[in-house]
Design an enzyme around this catalytic site. Sequence first.
Site, PDB file in Angstrom:
ATOM      1  N   GLU A  48       0.721  -1.346  -0.102  1.00  0.00           N
ATOM      2  CA  GLU A  48      -0.006   0.086   0.162  1.00  0.00           C
ATOM      3  C   GLU A  48       1.014   1.030  -0.147  1.00  0.00           C
ATOM      4  OE1 GLU A  48      -3.540   2.064   2.879  1.00  0.00           O
ATOM      5  OE2 GLU A  48      -2.348   0.435   3.835  1.00  0.00           O
ATOM      6  N   LYS A 115      -9.485   2.531  -2.164  1.00  0.00           N
ATOM      7  CA  LYS A 115      -9.764   2.071  -0.780  1.00  0.00           C
ATOM      8  C   LYS A 115     -11.006   2.390  -0.333  1.00  0.00           C
ATOM      9  CE  LYS A 115      -7.371   1.503   3.586  1.00  0.00           C
ATOM     10  NZ  LYS A 115      -6.234   2.134   4.313  1.00  0.00           N
ATOM     11  N   CYS A 149      -5.683  -2.858   2.940  1.00  0.00           N
ATOM     12  CA  CYS A 149      -5.145  -2.959   4.283  1.00  0.00           C
ATOM     13  C   CYS A 149      -6.481  -2.898   5.132  1.00  0.00           C
ATOM     14  CB  CYS A 149      -4.552  -1.375   4.530  1.00  0.00           C
ATOM     15  SG  CYS A 149      -3.471  -1.603   6.063  1.00  0.00           S
TER      16      CYS A 149
END
Length: 264
Positions: A48, A115, A149
Amino acid sequence: MRDLNNLPDLELALIQTTLVWQDAAANRERFIGLLDDARGADLIVLPEMFTTAFSMNSAELAEPEEGPTYAWLREQAARMEAVITGSVIIEAADGSHRNRLLWARPNGEILHYDKRHLFRMAGEHKHYTAGEQQALFELNGWHVRPLICYDLRFPVWSRDPHDTDLLLYTANWPAARRNAWNRLLPARAIENLCYVAAVNRVGEDGKGYPYSGDSQVLNYLGDPLLEAGDADGVFRASLRAADLAKFRSKFPAYHDGDAFELSL
């Protein structure tokens, strides 16, 4: 479920390494050598925010769409003859800042996933705009769904309504919470009857937070095929579609899954 038996094996290369704090050019240069060690893989996965580390300084660090990292990924994907993926701080066409995973194909095409779940404990929700939709990418007949994540903590968002073969997580997951990382990843593999690959970073970031790595590849039983531990380097795994098809045939739990629709 579609027939997977004739799909080729999928060769993965996971790059787990340190990141230079907020220096995109230095990180791109550093990854060139690491990519050389990943040659032969179908899919190369970077962490990331691989150009900056996990920074909230989006106003200063955001690159435009089709900016230097887009160009770099196109060049490297063509050079490696592989898909290369990882997330970058991007200023979208609407002016918003996104933690955006880029999926660079060797033919020059770049797809993306933004995300969805922003880590509020670090203030990510104050500096970035959340994604609005899931993504599903095809690679050599495999269905790959990328997540980033903190998305890992939300099983509904990771739940498979798309016949996913590989759930792919790219992260800057801190050492303080490595226990959650190592428990949730097998759960996602088991509940979705699919492979899971997850790439984290190592070292310390610019704020002094340590990262323990723990990049890994798991099969549909949640069993490890690869465990990188806290080492810095390139780690490989091979996924067999025929094995996944055989398991789903013997244990078709997806027939009993609950129907649902996501409300965003």
